[in-house]
Scaffold this motif. Structure first.
Motif, PDB file in Angstrom:
ATOM      1  N   SER A 173       0.785  -0.983  -0.145  1.00 40.31           N
ATOM      2  CA  SER A 173       0.039   0.091  -0.014  1.00 40.31           C
ATOM      3  C   SER A 173       0.816   1.123  -0.244  1.00 40.31           C
ATOM      4  CB  SER A 173      -1.019   0.131   1.334  1.00 40.31           C
ATOM      5  OG  SER A 173      -1.842   1.278   1.329  1.00 40.31           O
ATOM      6  N   TYR A 174       1.837   1.386   0.753  1.00 41.22           N
ATOM      7  CA  TYR A 174       2.412   2.525   0.958  1.00 41.22           C
ATOM      8  C   TYR A 174       3.751   2.548  -0.043  1.00 41.22           C
ATOM      9  CZ  TYR A 174       0.016   3.276   5.131  1.00 41.22           C
ATOM     10  OH  TYR A 174      -1.162   3.601   5.963  1.00 41.22           O
ATOM     11  N   ARG A 175       3.866   1.637  -0.716  1.00 41.22           N
ATOM     12  CA  ARG A 175       5.045   1.823  -1.977  1.00 41.22           C
ATOM     13  C   ARG A 175       4.248   2.021  -3.236  1.00 41.22           C
ATOM     14  NH1 ARG A 175       9.333  -3.019  -0.804  1.00 41.22           N
ATOM     15  NH2 ARG A 175      10.165  -2.263   1.012  1.00 41.22           N
ATOM     16  N   HIS A 176       3.370   1.307  -3.330  1.00 41.58           N
ATOM     17  CA  HIS A 176       2.284   1.688  -4.565  1.00 41.58           C
ATOM     18  C   HIS A 176       1.850   3.263  -4.760  1.00 41.58           C
ATOM     19  CE1 HIS A 176      -1.240   2.038  -7.205  1.00 41.58           C
ATOM     20  NE2 HIS A 176      -0.737   1.009  -8.044  1.00 41.58           N
ATOM     21  N   ARG A 177       1.558   3.799  -3.468  1.00 42.41           N
ATOM     22  CA  ARG A 177       0.961   5.092  -3.687  1.00 42.41           C
ATOM     23  C   ARG A 177       2.039   6.128  -4.065  1.00 42.41           C
ATOM     24  NH1 ARG A 177      -1.092   6.129   2.190  1.00 42.41           N
ATOM     25  NH2 ARG A 177      -2.096   3.852   1.743  1.00 42.41           N
ATOM     26  N   PHE A 178       3.469   5.490  -4.029  1.00 40.68           N
ATOM     27  CA  PHE A 178       4.444   6.861  -4.343  1.00 40.68           C
ATOM     28  C   PHE A 178       5.157   6.229  -5.599  1.00 40.68           C
ATOM     29  CE2 PHE A 178       4.017   7.713   0.085  1.00 40.68           C
ATOM     30  CZ  PHE A 178       4.277   9.045   0.090  1.00 40.68           C
ATOM     31  N   MET A 179       4.464   5.236  -6.198  1.00 39.95           N
ATOM     32  CA  MET A 179       4.935   4.784  -7.522  1.00 39.95           C
ATOM     33  C   MET A 179       6.072   4.015  -7.472  1.00 39.95           C
ATOM     34  SD  MET A 179       4.083   7.903  -9.848  1.00 39.95           S
ATOM     35  CE  MET A 179       4.474   7.305 -11.466  1.00 39.95           C
ATOM     36  N   TYR A 180       6.530   3.250  -6.218  1.00 42.47           N
ATOM     37  CA  TYR A 180       7.691   2.569  -6.005  1.00 42.47           C
ATOM     38  C   TYR A 180       7.345   0.911  -6.025  1.00 42.47           C
ATOM     39  CZ  TYR A 180       9.903   6.792  -4.030  1.00 42.47           C
ATOM     40  OH  TYR A 180      10.325   7.996  -3.941  1.00 42.47           O
ATOM     41  N   ALA A 181       6.362   0.544  -6.350  1.00 37.65           N
ATOM     42  CA  ALA A 181       5.796  -0.806  -6.500  1.00 37.65           C
ATOM     43  C   ALA A 181       4.681  -0.794  -7.757  1.00 37.65           C
ATOM     44  CB  ALA A 181       5.216  -1.457  -5.272  1.00 37.65           C
ATOM     45  N   PRO A 182       4.637  -1.878  -8.525  1.00 39.24           N
ATOM     46  CA  PRO A 182       3.559  -1.879  -9.508  1.00 39.24           C
ATOM     47  C   PRO A 182       2.155  -2.319  -9.028  1.00 39.24           C
ATOM     48  CG  PRO A 182       5.016  -3.879  -9.763  1.00 39.24           C
ATOM     49  CD  PRO A 182       5.623  -2.776  -8.738  1.00 39.24           C
ATOM     50  N   GLY A 183       1.254  -1.971  -9.392  1.00 43.81           N
ATOM     51  CA  GLY A 183      -0.357  -2.511  -8.937  1.00 43.81           C
ATOM     52  C   GLY A 183      -0.600  -3.881  -9.600  1.00 43.81           C
ATOM     53  N   ASP A 184      -1.748  -4.131  -9.082  1.00 42.49           N
ATOM     54  CA  ASP A 184      -2.243  -5.392  -9.576  1.00 42.49           C
ATOM     55  C   ASP A 184      -2.836  -5.161 -11.028  1.00 42.49           C
ATOM     56  OD1 ASP A 184      -3.978  -7.567 -10.286  1.00 42.49           O
ATOM     57  OD2 ASP A 184      -4.907  -7.861  -8.307  1.00 42.49           O
ATOM     58  N   PRO A 185      -2.190  -5.820 -11.965  1.00 46.97           N
ATOM     59  CA  PRO A 185      -2.829  -5.676 -13.423  1.00 46.97           C
ATOM     60  C   PRO A 185      -4.222  -5.691 -13.650  1.00 46.97           C
ATOM     61  CG  PRO A 185      -0.901  -7.040 -13.586  1.00 46.97           C
ATOM     62  CD  PRO A 185      -1.469  -7.066 -11.959  1.00 46.97           C
ATOM     63  N   GLY A 186      -4.742  -6.593 -12.995  1.00 43.41           N
ATOM     64  CA  GLY A 186      -6.245  -6.740 -12.935  1.00 43.41           C
ATOM     65  C   GLY A 186      -7.187  -5.576 -12.529  1.00 43.41           C
ATOM     66  N   LEU A 187      -6.428  -4.669 -11.709  1.00 40.53           N
ATOM     67  CA  LEU A 187      -7.087  -3.416 -11.205  1.00 40.53           C
ATOM     68  C   LEU A 187      -6.651  -2.110 -11.907  1.00 40.53           C
ATOM     69  CD1 LEU A 187      -6.533  -4.207  -7.363  1.00 40.53           C
ATOM     70  CD2 LEU A 187      -8.663  -4.305  -8.727  1.00 40.53           C
ATOM     71  N   GLU A 188      -5.793  -2.235 -13.076  1.00 38.34           N
ATOM     72  CA  GLU A 188      -5.213  -1.076 -13.607  1.00 38.34           C
ATOM     73  C   GLU A 188      -6.534  -0.103 -13.936  1.00 38.34           C
ATOM     74  OE1 GLU A 188      -2.721   1.800 -14.545  1.00 38.34           O
ATOM     75  OE2 GLU A 188      -2.397   0.067 -13.596  1.00 38.34           O
ATOM     76  N   ALA A 189      -7.499  -0.657 -14.422  1.00 40.69           N
ATOM     77  CA  ALA A 189      -8.651   0.083 -15.111  1.00 40.69           C
ATOM     78  C   ALA A 189      -9.228   1.173 -14.030  1.00 40.69           C
ATOM     79  CB  ALA A 189      -9.667  -0.728 -15.474  1.00 40.69           C
ATOM     80  N   ILE A 190      -9.203   0.647 -12.908  1.00 38.70           N
ATOM     81  CA  ILE A 190      -9.869   1.449 -11.722  1.00 38.70           C
ATOM     82  C   ILE A 190      -8.792   2.428 -11.381  1.00 38.70           C
ATOM     83  CG2 ILE A 190     -10.442   1.524  -9.298  1.00 38.70           C
ATOM     84  CD1 ILE A 190     -11.336  -1.490  -9.695  1.00 38.70           C
ATOM     85  N   GLU A 191      -7.477   2.013 -11.486  1.00 37.23           N
ATOM     86  CA  GLU A 191      -6.498   3.190 -11.139  1.00 37.23           C
ATOM     87  C   GLU A 191      -6.420   4.309 -12.246  1.00 37.23           C
ATOM     88  OE1 GLU A 191      -4.937   3.865  -8.603  1.00 37.23           O
ATOM     89  OE2 GLU A 191      -4.808   1.737  -7.622  1.00 37.23           O
ATOM     90  N   GLN A 192      -6.869   4.120 -13.405  1.00 41.42           N
ATOM     91  CA  GLN A 192      -6.710   4.898 -14.552  1.00 41.42           C
ATOM     92  C   GLN A 192      -8.033   5.774 -14.276  1.00 41.42           C
ATOM     93  OE1 GLN A 192      -4.631   5.537 -17.079  1.00 41.42           O
ATOM     94  NE2 GLN A 192      -3.268   4.140 -15.872  1.00 41.42           N
TER      95      GLN A 192
END
Length: 301
Positions: free
Chosen positions: A212-231
């Motif tokens: 959680s705390y790495r993804h929000r700073f772009m230091y870790a990739p997200g779940d590819p299946g959730l990319e549409a929500i992030e976009q």
């Protein structure tokens, strides 16, 4: 202390979600969502009161907390904002809840804000801790003011292997420290911490928190299946459902500002209340104010 409701489970696309239920099954649904590092105990003074009002009150354990478990090893232990929102939407679908009033803070507030923004037809009303909780990840690498950076020290700690090792070895002590720092004027907090601490023994807690705390700073990739929500979240979509924002004046993470900087993100009915003497754990520190806000939205429905 009110008795804890029986524990129930429902299976979703990624989780076997543990949750507590209060009230009649045919009552107006209200879903109460905890944050990090908290659990459903934050709503012990609120859920029974809503049930007495005739509501169907559901209080789930988020992914990585308490008895909630991932359905298999193939599901990414993501803590990103899209995962929390998808979990909430899946939870509502699994329990055949077409629409609900949502209340949440911290991680739970983020899930509630996202569902309210992207799926407003599913939300009757929203009580959010600290306003607009949808992360603007694209701007995360631009350092804010030094005093804000100071308050976010734990997030930067989690970006390192030392942070992983420290949380793994000392999760209860670490979270207890955050309770004290984030709610410095909450006298009852230390005595209540022991009721929540076992929820951090979940085998996926550390991995979900670190992600959680790495993804929000772009230091870790997200779940590819959730990319549409992030976009869909990248443009910072407005929230149109009736909303009350509760902010702690003594919040050790982000004390309430004099000016409401989140106002532009709400396009429907919106009210902000700054709670004197309240820190980050809003529903547990200010149960009556939280209950009053939820009831005000239920009355509008």
């Amino acid at each position: 202390m009110p008795p804890v409701a029986p524990l129930l489970y429902v299976r979703t696309s990624m989780l076997n979600v543990a949750y507590e239920a209060h009230g009649r099954e045919d009552g107006a649904p209200v879903i109460l969502l905890h944050g990090f590092p908290y659990d459903p105990r934050g709503y012990d003074e609120i859920a029974p009161a809503l049930a007495e009002r005739g509501c169907r009150v559901l209080v789930p354990y988020l992914r990585g907390y308490g008895p909630t478990r991932f359905i298999d090893d193939q599901v990414m232990r993501s803590g990103q904002q899209a995962a929390l929102a998808k979990d909430l939407l899946d939870f509502m679908d699994a329990l055949c809840i077409p629409q609900a009033t949502l209340a949440g803070y911290d991680w739970g507030g983020r899930a509630a804000c996202i569902v309210a923004a992207l799926w407003p037809q599913r939300v009757c009303g929203l009580v959010t801790g600290d306003g607009y909780n949808i992360q603007d990840i694209a701007k995360s690498l631009k350092p804010p003011a030094p005093q804000t950076e100071h308050r976010l020290w734990y997030q930067f700690y989690f970006h390192t292997q030392r942070g992983v090792d420290g949380l793994t070895a000392n999760r209860r002590e670490f979270c207890e420290l955050l309770w004290r720092l984030w709610s410095p004027t909450w006298a009852e907090g230390p005595g209540l911490y022991g009721r929540t601490a076992p929820s951090f023994d979940n085998p996926d807690f550390v991995e979900v928190v670190i992600h959680s705390y790495r993804h929000r700073f772009m230091y870790a990739p997200g779940d590819p299946g959730l990319e549409a929500i992030e976009q869909a979240l990248a443009p910072q979509p407005p929230i149109s459902v009736p909303t009350i924002s509760l902010c702690g004046a003594d919040d050790g993470v982000g004390p309430a500002s004099a000016v409401d900087d989140d106002l532009e993100h709400f396009s429907g009915f919106y009210r902000r209340e700054v709670l004197a003497g309240v820190g980050h754990n809003i529903p547990q520190e200010a149960p009556q104010a939280t209950l009053k806000a939820i009831c005000a939205l239920l009355d509008r429905a």
